[in-house]
Design a protein around this motif. Structure first.
Motif, PDB file in Angstrom:
ATOM      1  N   CYS A   1       0.826  -1.330  -0.114  1.00 18.04           N
ATOM      2  CA  CYS A   1      -0.028   0.047  -0.018  1.00 18.04           C
ATOM      3  C   CYS A   1       0.717   1.211  -0.100  1.00 18.04           C
ATOM      4  O   CYS A   1       1.750   1.373   0.877  1.00 18.04           O
ATOM      5  CB  CYS A   1      -1.072  -0.037   1.192  1.00 18.04           C
ATOM      6  N   ARG A   2       0.741   2.143  -0.823  1.00 16.76           N
ATOM      7  CA  ARG A   2       1.574   3.225  -1.065  1.00 16.76           C
ATOM      8  C   ARG A   2       0.949   4.530  -0.901  1.00 16.76           C
ATOM      9  O   ARG A   2      -0.204   4.920  -1.849  1.00 16.76           O
ATOM     10  CB  ARG A   2       2.201   3.262  -2.593  1.00 16.76           C
ATOM     11  N   GLY A   3       1.041   5.332   0.099  1.00 17.05           N
ATOM     12  CA  GLY A   3       0.239   6.606   0.258  1.00 17.05           C
ATOM     13  C   GLY A   3       1.169   7.417  -0.368  1.00 17.05           C
ATOM     14  O   GLY A   3       2.020   7.280  -0.995  1.00 17.05           O
ATOM     15  N   VAL A   4       0.377   9.038  -0.377  1.00 14.35           N
ATOM     16  CA  VAL A   4       0.925   9.930  -1.229  1.00 14.35           C
ATOM     17  C   VAL A   4       2.310  10.271  -0.796  1.00 14.35           C
ATOM     18  O   VAL A   4       3.455  10.633  -1.655  1.00 14.35           O
ATOM     19  CB  VAL A   4       0.104  11.100  -1.216  1.00 14.35           C
ATOM     20  N   SER A   5       2.808  10.084   0.442  1.00 15.98           N
ATOM     21  CA  SER A   5       4.107  10.352   1.082  1.00 15.98           C
ATOM     22  C   SER A   5       5.200   9.329   0.139  1.00 15.98           C
ATOM     23  O   SER A   5       6.480   9.760   0.095  1.00 15.98           O
ATOM     24  CB  SER A   5       4.250  10.322   2.605  1.00 15.98           C
ATOM     25  N   SER A   6       4.743   8.205   0.107  1.00 16.23           N
ATOM     26  CA  SER A   6       5.798   7.327  -0.454  1.00 16.23           C
ATOM     27  C   SER A   6       5.802   7.451  -1.920  1.00 16.23           C
ATOM     28  O   SER A   6       6.895   7.598  -2.354  1.00 16.23           O
ATOM     29  CB  SER A   6       5.212   5.604  -0.288  1.00 16.23           C
ATOM     30  N   TRP A   7       4.939   7.889  -2.800  1.00 18.59           N
ATOM     31  CA  TRP A   7       5.021   8.399  -4.151  1.00 18.59           C
ATOM     32  C   TRP A   7       6.173   9.419  -4.245  1.00 18.59           C
ATOM     33  O   TRP A   7       6.697   9.832  -4.926  1.00 18.59           O
ATOM     34  CB  TRP A   7       3.637   8.659  -4.750  1.00 18.59           C
ATOM     35  N   ASN A   8       5.749  10.430  -3.199  1.00 16.46           N
ATOM     36  CA  ASN A   8       6.482  11.692  -3.240  1.00 16.46           C
ATOM     37  C   ASN A   8       8.018  11.424  -2.929  1.00 16.46           C
ATOM     38  O   ASN A   8       8.847  11.952  -3.666  1.00 16.46           O
ATOM     39  CB  ASN A   8       6.015  12.773  -2.467  1.00 16.46           C
ATOM     40  N   CYS A   9       8.235  10.616  -2.070  1.00 17.02           N
ATOM     41  CA  CYS A   9       9.708  10.335  -1.808  1.00 17.02           C
ATOM     42  C   CYS A   9      10.358   9.788  -2.931  1.00 17.02           C
ATOM     43  O   CYS A   9      11.469  10.153  -3.216  1.00 17.02           O
ATOM     44  CB  CYS A   9       9.587   9.438  -0.367  1.00 17.02           C
ATOM     45  N   MET A  10       9.694   8.763  -3.610  1.00 14.37           N
ATOM     46  CA  MET A  10      10.371   8.183  -4.926  1.00 14.37           C
ATOM     47  C   MET A  10      10.594   9.056  -5.815  1.00 14.37           C
ATOM     48  O   MET A  10      11.462   9.053  -6.349  1.00 14.37           O
ATOM     49  CB  MET A  10       9.446   6.870  -5.177  1.00 14.37           C
ATOM     50  N   ILE A  11       9.418   9.835  -5.986  1.00 14.16           N
ATOM     51  CA  ILE A  11       9.576  10.575  -7.364  1.00 14.16           C
ATOM     52  C   ILE A  11      10.572  11.964  -6.846  1.00 14.16           C
ATOM     53  O   ILE A  11      11.544  12.094  -7.816  1.00 14.16           O
ATOM     54  CB  ILE A  11       8.462  11.390  -7.583  1.00 14.16           C
ATOM     55  N   GLY A  12      10.747  12.422  -5.706  1.00 15.65           N
ATOM     56  CA  GLY A  12      11.844  13.146  -5.252  1.00 15.65           C
ATOM     57  C   GLY A  12      13.299  12.525  -5.346  1.00 15.65           C
ATOM     58  O   GLY A  12      14.324  13.174  -5.840  1.00 15.65           O
ATOM     59  N   GLY A  13      13.394  11.285  -5.005  1.00 13.96           N
ATOM     60  CA  GLY A  13      14.477  10.620  -5.105  1.00 13.96           C
ATOM     61  C   GLY A  13      15.111  10.290  -6.653  1.00 13.96           C
ATOM     62  O   GLY A  13      16.397  10.724  -6.917  1.00 13.96           O
ATOM     63  N   LEU A  14      13.942  10.095  -7.468  1.00 15.74           N
ATOM     64  CA  LEU A  14      14.426  10.105  -9.005  1.00 15.74           C
ATOM     65  C   LEU A  14      14.939  11.427  -9.451  1.00 15.74           C
ATOM     66  O   LEU A  14      15.941  11.484 -10.191  1.00 15.74           O
ATOM     67  CB  LEU A  14      13.397   9.444  -9.936  1.00 15.74           C
ATOM     68  N   ALA A  15      14.236  12.465  -9.041  1.00 22.59           N
ATOM     69  CA  ALA A  15      14.669  13.868  -9.419  1.00 22.59           C
ATOM     70  C   ALA A  15      16.014  14.286  -8.912  1.00 22.59           C
ATOM     71  O   ALA A  15      16.801  14.629  -9.744  1.00 22.59           O
ATOM     72  CB  ALA A  15      13.663  14.986  -8.609  1.00 22.59           C
ATOM     73  N   MET A  16      16.554  13.971  -7.559  1.00 23.03           N
ATOM     74  CA  MET A  16      17.824  14.204  -7.218  1.00 23.03           C
ATOM     75  C   MET A  16      18.868  13.596  -7.861  1.00 23.03           C
ATOM     76  O   MET A  16      19.947  14.073  -7.672  1.00 23.03           O
ATOM     77  CB  MET A  16      17.833  14.211  -5.620  1.00 23.03           C
ATOM     78  N   HIS A  17      18.499  12.393  -8.554  1.00 19.04           N
ATOM     79  CA  HIS A  17      19.478  11.586  -9.026  1.00 19.04           C
ATOM     80  C   HIS A  17      19.703  11.937 -10.480  1.00 19.04           C
ATOM     81  O   HIS A  17      20.137  11.378 -11.345  1.00 19.04           O
ATOM     82  CB  HIS A  17      19.106  10.172  -8.966  1.00 19.04           C
ATOM     83  N   GLY A  18      18.692  12.928 -11.078  1.00 14.09           N
ATOM     84  CA  GLY A  18      18.864  13.448 -12.433  1.00 14.09           C
ATOM     85  C   GLY A  18      18.148  12.673 -13.250  1.00 14.09           C
ATOM     86  O   GLY A  18      18.200  12.625 -14.453  1.00 14.09           O
ATOM     87  N   LYS A  19      17.060  11.814 -12.641  1.00  9.33           N
ATOM     88  CA  LYS A  19      16.409  10.774 -13.507  1.00  9.33           C
ATOM     89  C   LYS A  19      14.927  11.465 -13.815  1.00  9.33           C
ATOM     90  O   LYS A  19      13.954  10.884 -13.549  1.00  9.33           O
ATOM     91  CB  LYS A  19      16.111   9.494 -12.876  1.00  9.33           C
ATOM     92  N   GLY A  20      14.933  12.644 -14.591  1.00  8.41           N
ATOM     93  CA  GLY A  20      13.667  13.586 -14.689  1.00  8.41           C
ATOM     94  C   GLY A  20      12.812  12.539 -15.543  1.00  8.41           C
ATOM     95  O   GLY A  20      11.486  12.761 -15.145  1.00  8.41           O
ATOM     96  N   GLU A  21      13.139  11.888 -16.739  1.00  7.49           N
ATOM     97  CA  GLU A  21      12.086  10.981 -17.154  1.00  7.49           C
ATOM     98  C   GLU A  21      11.275   9.979 -16.568  1.00  7.49           C
ATOM     99  O   GLU A  21      10.232   9.776 -16.462  1.00  7.49           O
ATOM    100  CB  GLU A  21      12.574  10.543 -18.593  1.00  7.49           C
ATOM    101  N   ALA A  22      12.217   9.503 -15.795  1.00  9.97           N
ATOM    102  CA  ALA A  22      11.678   8.323 -14.695  1.00  9.97           C
ATOM    103  C   ALA A  22      10.766   8.875 -14.001  1.00  9.97           C
ATOM    104  O   ALA A  22       9.773   8.090 -13.209  1.00  9.97           O
ATOM    105  CB  ALA A  22      12.950   7.644 -14.152  1.00  9.97           C
ATOM    106  N   ALA A  23      11.048  10.167 -13.239  1.00 14.97           N
ATOM    107  CA  ALA A  23      10.145  10.534 -12.217  1.00 14.97           C
ATOM    108  C   ALA A  23       8.847  11.027 -12.942  1.00 14.97           C
ATOM    109  O   ALA A  23       7.758  10.771 -12.278  1.00 14.97           O
ATOM    110  CB  ALA A  23      11.113  12.071 -11.764  1.00 14.97           C
TER     111      ALA A  23
END
Length: 619
Positions: free
Chosen positions: A317-339
């Motif tokens: 079960c993924r709440g909005v905080s889990s989605w936000n964290c993972m999208i933010g993680g991809l962002a800080m690693h320069g993975k814009g398309e994946a985010a």
């Protein structure tokens, strides 16, 4: 029968012997499961002539005021019909007010209680003190403190604990400590409340002093203190406390685990984070959504993105905080398309994004140079999800446009903001002016930024670099003088690498490390090797950058180069080098890291204050 008719109903007989009905009516009221049943029993109570009996009516009011199936309005109507309510009834209604978040009504009822000469008891004070906290009623809270003493509860632990909590809530830590010190007897709540209070307001050293004198420490107080050290970015001390906690055989619970994972995140200490995760698994600690999100954040910020994705995709079960964290993680690693792809999946799963979701999406676009996508989602968040842009969103867009060289568009957007730009928005534009050499706009924004954030050395540094690149060295000197006059100190740059659970930190040009001689020998060898591969030092920033490293230190011995040299000395061929830096990576170190990754056939991951930089085979 309506509520009004019910309260006005005529008793069955005012002179009937009714004492034997009490137990039956009390049982009936206590067994109610909804207001419909309660009203039927209340009707019987009135017919039996028990509507003025405090014992019976107290149960009616209790159900209505504090039960999750109750009705506070009905409780108040019943309360108004009682000729002489006792302390129990007053306390119950006050609890109802507090439960429904009407703290001021609770305080007014307490005043009414005193005016009607009903003496408060030990159940009254926790409730009314809680109301003072929630209602920010400082003066009333002080008066209630006096009443606690006046009515003889100066030795009652629960009442005094609530006083400590109230003063902590008001940030009156001195008063909280005085109540604590005068207690003849303390329980674990007394200690925990004071320690947590100090920790809450950032007084971590005072909290530690109290903890040192605590006779028996539990996981709650340890977690409060460890969490405070983590929040204040004193990660090394958090690890020291954690070691002490384990030495005292205090069981690690999920709250302590979350705090320590955050400490690992702050230090980039992946090895310790993995150890804590193994402890969680071995001891059957529940990996709930909140703790799992902390794990994802730790993996992302320790440079282990793939592992973060594995934990994320395993979550049932993924709440909005889990989605936000993972999208933010991809962002800080320069993975814009994946985010962006993950955001689209979030929408397909019907998880409603919030304002933080779009901060992360826009950051992903900024770090990956996705200008059109960023402009699209900036509009999309309002048009589709009804989320009005905040400063953070404007800051992301200014950063995105500025990095792309669209400085006029960035300035126009900033000027159109419905709120005044803060230091982060201005800083994003100033950084872009430095990158693209716009002296005029950079000077204009830089002066505004220094006025807005006069104690931040980085603001002066950026403007000084813009002046220096334009040959305006007199302006650079004036900025130095202004910093000195204001007592603004430069933030020293340091880098860290974690090996075998030990954090090794390096300052530029330092020689205090026990193996300094070997490290510098390796650094020199490393630099000679990359020279052969085409390395040419970027000397621009050496002359002008006041923030990234001390100018007196040679360019070759920036802190991340020393950390890499140490990593090459102490790790096996092929192992990934993970470096954490508190400032941004300079151009020279960025170029050198690419070549080091190729010459030594290593993957190097450098986390600076903004994002991650991945280097592999000179890319």
């Amino acid at each position: 029968m309506s509520s009004l008719q019910l309260f006005q109903a005529t008793p069955f007989s005012a002179t009937s012997p009714i004492t034997h009905y009490w137990p039956l009516q009390l049982q009936a009221v206590e067994s109610c499961s909804n207001m419909s049943e309660l009203k039927q029993h209340h009707s019987q109570i009135i017919k039996l002539g028990l509507s003025t009996n405090n014992d019976v009516m107290g149960r009616v009011i209790k159900f209505c005021a504090v039960s999750k199936h109750g009705d506070l309005g009905y409780a108040l109507k019943a309360f108004d019909t009682i000729p002489q309510p006792d302390a129990f009834i007053y306390n119950t209604v006050m609890r109802g007010y507090l439960h429904c978040r009407f703290p001021r009504n609770c305080i007014h009822l307490y005043i009414q209680m005193l005016e009607n000469s009903v003496l408060p008891n030990n159940f009254t004070f926790p409730c009314v003190l809680g109301a003072c906290c929630h209602g920010n009623a400082v003066e009333q809270g002080r008066q209630v403190h006096a009443h606690v003493l006046k009515f003889g509860y100066s030795s009652h632990v629960v009442c005094l604990n609530n006083l400590i909590h109230m003063y902590v809530n008001f940030e009156f830590l001195g008063e909280a400590r005085r109540v604590f010190d005068r207690m003849l007897k303390r329980d674990v709540v007394s200690w925990t409340t004071l320690i947590s209070g100090y920790a809450q307001w950032g007084c971590v050293d005072e909290a530690l002093t109290v903890l040192e004198s605590m006779p028996e420490r539990n996981s709650v107080v340890w977690n409060a203190l460890i969490a405070a050290y983590v929040q204040n970015k004193r990660f090394h001390e958090a690890f020291d406390l954690f070691d002490r906690m384990r030495a005292e055989n205090v069981v690690l619970d999920k709250f302590v685990a979350a705090s320590m994972l955050s400490a690992c995140t702050g230090l980039g200490a992946l090895e310790q984070g993995i150890w804590i995760l193994s402890y969680i698994e071995k001891n059957g600690i529940e990996l709930d959504t909140k703790l799992a999100t902390t794990v994802i954040d730790m993996y992302c910020k320790c440079g282990f993105l793939q592992k973060a994705l594995e934990v994320f995709h395993r979550l049932p079960c993924r709440g909005v905080s889990s989605w936000n964290c993972m999208i933010g993680g991809l962002a800080m690693h320069g993975k814009g398309e994946a985010a962006i792809e993950l955001f689209m999946e979030m929408e397909r799963k019907a998880v409603a994004p919030d304002n933080l979701t779009f901060v992360n999406v826009l950051n992903a676009c900024a770090h990956s140079g996705l200008v059109e996508e960023g402009q699209y989602y900036f509009q999309y968040m309002t048009e589709v999800h009804g989320i009005d842009p905040r400063r953070e969103h404007y800051g992301c867009m200014v950063n995105l446009l500025g990095r792309a060289g669209m400085l006029e568009e960035a300035r126009k957007l900033m000027d159109e903001m419905p709120m005044s730009p803060d230091a982060s928005v201005l800083g994003a534009l100033l950084g872009a002016c430095r990158i693209h050499g716009n002296i005029e706009l950079g000077e204009q924004i830089g002066k505004k930024l220094i006025d807005l954030d006069p104690n931040n050395s980085g603001r002066y540094v950026l403007l000084a670099n813009i002046y220096a690149s334009a040959g305006k060295f007199e302006d650079v000197a004036n900025l130095r003088k202004l910093m000195n006059n204001r007592g603004v100190k430069k933030c020293p740059g340091f880098s860290a690498i974690v090996l075998k659970g030990v954090v090794h930190e390096f300052l530029a040009g330092e020689e205090t490390h026990p193996q300094a001689k070997e490290i510098y020998t390796k650094a020199n060898e490393m630099l000679e090797c990359i020279r052969s591969a085409g390395y040419v030092p970027c000397t621009e920033e050496v002359l002008q950058d006041l923030e990234e490293e001390e100018k007196e230190n040679p360019l070759y011995y920036h802190s991340e180069k020393l950390a890499m040299a140490f990593g090459l000395l102490k790790t096996n061929p092929g192992e990934i080098l993970r470096i954490t830096k508190n400032l941004r990576v300079c151009r020279d170190c960025h170029q050198a890291s690419k070549l080091i990754s190729k010459v030594y056939d290593r993957e190097i991951i450098v986390r600076d204050r903004n994002r991650f930089h991945h280097f592999k085979n000179a890319l």
